[in-house]
Design an enzyme around this catalytic site. Structure first.
Site, PDB file in Angstrom:
ATOM      1  N   ASP A 204      66.316  22.700  14.228  1.00 39.11           N
ATOM      2  CA  ASP A 204      66.516  21.661  13.221  1.00 39.11           C
ATOM      3  C   ASP A 204      67.973  21.224  13.280  1.00 39.11           C
ATOM      4  O   ASP A 204      68.736  21.668  14.147  1.00 39.11           O
ATOM      5  CB  ASP A 204      66.131  22.156  11.828  1.00 39.11           C
ATOM      6  CG  ASP A 204      65.493  21.055  10.982  1.00 39.11           C
ATOM      7  OD1 ASP A 204      66.184  20.051  10.711  1.00 39.11           O
ATOM      8  OD2 ASP A 204      64.323  21.194  10.598  1.00 39.11           O
ATOM      9  N   HIS A 271      65.633  15.380  13.141  1.00 40.74           N
ATOM     10  CA  HIS A 271      66.047  16.767  12.918  1.00 40.74           C
ATOM     11  C   HIS A 271      66.603  17.362  14.218  1.00 40.74           C
ATOM     12  O   HIS A 271      66.332  18.516  14.559  1.00 40.74           O
ATOM     13  CB  HIS A 271      64.880  17.605  12.394  1.00 40.74           C
ATOM     14  CG  HIS A 271      64.521  17.315  10.970  1.00 40.74           C
ATOM     15  ND1 HIS A 271      65.337  17.645   9.911  1.00 40.74           N
ATOM     16  CD2 HIS A 271      63.433  16.696  10.421  1.00 40.74           C
ATOM     17  CE1 HIS A 271      64.760  17.258   8.764  1.00 40.74           C
ATOM     18  NE2 HIS A 271      63.622  16.679   9.060  1.00 40.74           N
ATOM     19  N   GLU A 334      60.363  12.954   9.206  1.00 43.02           N
ATOM     20  CA  GLU A 334      61.633  12.532   8.623  1.00 43.02           C
ATOM     21  C   GLU A 334      62.640  12.021   9.650  1.00 43.02           C
ATOM     22  O   GLU A 334      63.837  12.290   9.550  1.00 43.02           O
ATOM     23  CB  GLU A 334      62.244  13.689   7.822  1.00 43.02           C
ATOM     24  CG  GLU A 334      61.384  14.117   6.642  1.00 43.02           C
ATOM     25  CD  GLU A 334      61.975  15.268   5.849  1.00 43.02           C
ATOM     26  OE1 GLU A 334      61.773  15.333   4.632  1.00 43.02           O
ATOM     27  OE2 GLU A 334      62.647  16.134   6.474  1.00 43.02           O
TER      28      GLU A 334
END
Length: 780
Positions: A204, A271, A334
């Site tokens: 991440d 990410h 995201e």
């Protein structure tokens, strides 16, 4: 057949299957079919496990079962390969027979038949996983009645199989990393809950945790971050680490021995900041960022050129060598597209591959890597954003944005793993109590998890078949230690295990509650630091009445609204002889009330809670009891004083969008001053495109102010106190100020004026004073 507690049957319509003596069947998850018989099986040092000498699967399960008992204090049982029951029966030795049988009556995969009688036990199944889960069930039956190295199980016949093939738990090792031993402990508990998929989140923005030998910078640089305020107030100067390939092989083998598949996740195209920090040429801008120290959504994406795809494919080659899983998780969540939209090279790539927008480019990106996995005999699984631009045809969708993605994926013909926020997200706190640890808000109680239905209503049989199962997700931004992780997972994992294993028609909340105390006892014996939030007693009083009369009416409650609450008012610890709570009662100030939830047999289900009731405490409010001020956007969490603090307390409730907290109505009669304990917390939550939603309270002094308002959070402040200089003051401090005399009950609003990039200010406690001794303000 439904199984539920006798003590609940008077309150709920349920058919009860209980053991002789009124004991609830001590199993979680509840089996599909159960029949009770007379008698008991005693297992001890003289018990033998018998398997056929050619049955290697049964032999492995026999060793696993013996290890399970030994780990909880039992004997290491003798395993006899090829011995007949007659030979052992002649010597009076009880036997546990484990046998792989292609003709077993339970035909479902991972299913089993278990028979327990006074003379022994027998487990048969058509596959090794079924044998293993039969052994787990026998282990649960035995460990419910343990006396030293001797165990007792009541006679029973069980036919059992799972309702879903995917029964999972996701652990995030990128934000905070667990040791190999800690991961193995989680795997042990997953196996004992009949869960079979560990989704391991390994990369991440905040860290790259998997060794890739071809690209050493991923762990030399990408595995380490510098926290905000590094070296101050106890914060680490550097945080990080990674799993070597040998360690990963060890964990994968450990999981496989427990019939658990590990699905690795490497998040992309977003990410990706830790990877881009390691190899900036594979990012969009070519610039090298720091490994992010901020939670939330960061802007860095992978590039979409051929060199980047070659890099990712090379990484996946090593990942596929380490993980035999059919599925490889590539994230997809995201990924804010600002860098792609701002890049002329990326825009040219979009035109070249014929996509119209960045969502479609992400679909193309995931499709290219999905095809690479497919060519190597693997399947892409990704978060439900992969649907936004059209997911690759054979991709599995992990639905997390509520439940809408489930039906969207099904209608597109994709297999689905149900993992929705907030329903199965275990990083939410488990109660609204002041003593709850760090995590996201609002709370997700044990019952809320249990009540979630994996398959939405109204699906056709064909559509329902596309639901592979479900998993709970544990994001670790606020779980820096193993104790935090265990607190978040247990016992909510028991609820998860039941909703993915037990038939919907057999799931029963009162029965689950009645079986849970036995499971909590197992946790204590295995040193699992579970949360007792569901059973913790809340002690409430009417502040205004108590201050006016010198007497307080006390109300006791817990989340489950069941079991027995016992309490004392004489300073002693409540035990099985303490008074039973039946209705609100009155006490004379000052008094300390202590209370605990107990079973009818006198077993404490939580730590005793206490509340001091006197004039000072009635004029005091813990910061975690305050709520967010009225504002269009609320995103609350309980944060530690530093991002990597490993203690459970203190924690501070903050709203990412507004540095403003509001109390319930407080008695302000005679109050002359107020003291507010504050903590300065790093603002390390990246809000990306939502950053403009932060409410700005303009400061009038260099470091901002604390403003107090009464009855509302707008309009002029009742009093204003400057905040101290962060460079010269400690992280926690007290501001004290006089208040104009006010009568009656009023809410108090505490607001700090800071810029969006300034720290949060968490409220530790609000204390009202009636004595005229408070200075205008006070801080170190």
């Amino acid at each position: 057949m439904k199984v539920c507690a006798a003590l609940f049957c008077a309150l709920f319509s349920c058919s009860c299957l209980v053991y002789a003596g009124g004991n609830e069947l001590p199993l979680i998850p509840l089996p599909s079919k159960v029949d009770q018989h007379e008698g008991q099986l005693v297992v001890g040092p003289g018990t033998t496990i018998r398997v056929d000498s050619s049955d290697t699967a049964a032999l492995r399960v026999a060793h696993a079962f013996s290890d399970m008992l030994a780990r909880i204090g039992g004997p290491t049982l003798l395993i006899a390969a090829g011995a007949t029951r007659t030979e052992h029966a002649a010597n009076g030795v009880r036997e546990i027979v484990i046998r792989l049988d292609p003709n077993a009556s339970v035909t479902q995969r991972e299913g089993y038949v278990l028979d327990v009688s006074p003379g022994g036990a027998r487990i048969v199944a058509r596959d090794e996983s079924g044998l293993y889960y039969g052994a787990v069930t026998l282990w649960q039956l035995l460990t419910a009645n343990q006396n030293g190295k001797t165990f007792t199980a009541h006679a029973v016949h069980i036919e059992d199989w799972p309702q879903f093939a995917w029964r999972g738990l996701m652990i995030d090792s990128a934000r905070h990393m667990q040791s190999v031993t800690e991961i193995e402990s989680i795997l042990d508990q997953m196996a004992l809950h009949k869960l079979n998929m560990l989704h391991w989140h390994l990369t991440d923005d905040q860290g790259w945790r998997i060794e890739i030998k071809r690209y050493p910078e991923l762990t030399r640089i990408g595995a380490w971050r510098t926290p905000p305020d590094a070296g101050k107030n106890g914060e680490l100067t550097r945080y990080g680490g990674f799993y070597s390939q040998d360690e990963i092989k060890q964990v994968v083998a450990y999981a496989a021995a427990r019939h658990i598949t590990i699905v690795p996740e490497l998040d992309m195209p977003g990410h990706a900041q830790a990877a881009v920090a390691s190899y900036p040429q594979f990012g969009v801008t070519g610039e090298r960022p720091e490994v992010s120290a901020d939670w939330g959504i960061n802007p860095y994406l992978y590039n979409v050129d051929d060199n980047t795809f070659q890099f990712l494919q090379n990484v996946l080659d090593e990942v596929m060598t380490l993980f035999p899983s059919r599925y490889i998780h590539l994230g997809g969540d995201e990924a804010i597209k600002d860098q792609w939209n701002a890049s002329p090279a990326v825009q040219a790539k979009m035109r070249a591959v014929g996509v119209k927008n960045a969502d479609q480019l992400q679909s193309w990106f995931m499709g290219r890597l999905g095809q690479y996995l497919h060519d190597h005999g693997r399947h892409l699984i990704g978060w439900d954003e992969i649907l936004d631009g059209g997911a690759p045809g054979d991709a599995v969708v992990m639905s997390w944005r509520g439940t809408n993605g489930i039906e969207k994926a099904i209608h597109a013909g994709h297999d689905v793993v149900v993992a929705p926020d907030p329903y199965l997200y275990l990083d939410y706190v488990q109660s609204d109590r002041d003593d709850e640890t760090a995590g996201r808000l609002p709370m997700r109680s044990l019952q809320a998890v249990y009540d979630f239905q994996v398959a939405p209503k109204g699906l056709s049989p064909q559509q329902a078949q596309l639901i592979l199962g479900a998993q709970a997700n544990v994001w670790t931004e606020h779980m820096p230690s193993d104790a935090h992780l265990q607190h978040a997972i247990f016992p909510r994992l028991d609820a998860v295990s039941e909703i993915v294993w037990t038939p919907v028609g057999e799931q029963n909340w009162p029965s689950f509650l009645a079986r849970l105390p036995t499971q909590l006892d197992r946790y204590r014996r295995e040193d699992i630091q579970y949360a007792d939030s569901a059973f913790a007693v809340k002690i409430d009083v009417n502040r205004q009445q108590a201050l006016a009369s010198g007497k307080a009416r006390v109300t006791l409650s817990n989340q489950i609204q069941g079991e027995t609450i016992r309490y004392t008012v004489d300073g002693t610890a409540p035990d099985s002889n303490a008074a039973i709570y039946k209705a609100p009662f009155d006490v004379t100030l000052p008094t300390t009330v202590r209370a605990v939830t107990m079973t009818s047999a006198g077993q404490a289900l939580a730590e005793a809670r206490e509340r001091v009731i006197d004039d000072e405490s009635l004029r005091s409010v813990a910061g975690n009891e305050l709520s967010a001020c009225p504002t269009p956007n609320v995103d609350e969490m309980r944060a530690q004083p530093t991002p990597d603090a490993t203690s459970f307390t203190p924690v501070y409730t903050i709203n990412n969008f507004d540095n403003c907290r509001l109390s319930r109505a407080l008695p302000l009669d005679g109050v002359k001053s107020i003291a507010v304990d504050l903590a300065r917390l790093p603002r390390n939550v990246a809000l990306a495109q939502d950053a403009h939603l932060i409410v700005q309270h303009k400061a009038a002094t260099p470091h901002g102010e604390m403003e107090l308002r009464v009855d509302h959070c707008s309009g002029p402040a009742l009093t204003v106190v400057p905040l101290p200089d962060p460079a010269t003051s400690p992280g926690t401090f007290t501001l004290q100020t006089k208040l104009p005399l006010t009568r009656g009950m009023h809410t108090v609003c505490i607001l700090t004026t800071t810029a969006p990039h300034d720290p949060y200010y968490g409220v530790g406690r609000l204390q009202l004073h009636t004595a005229d001794t408070a200075p205008a303000n006070q801080h170190p």
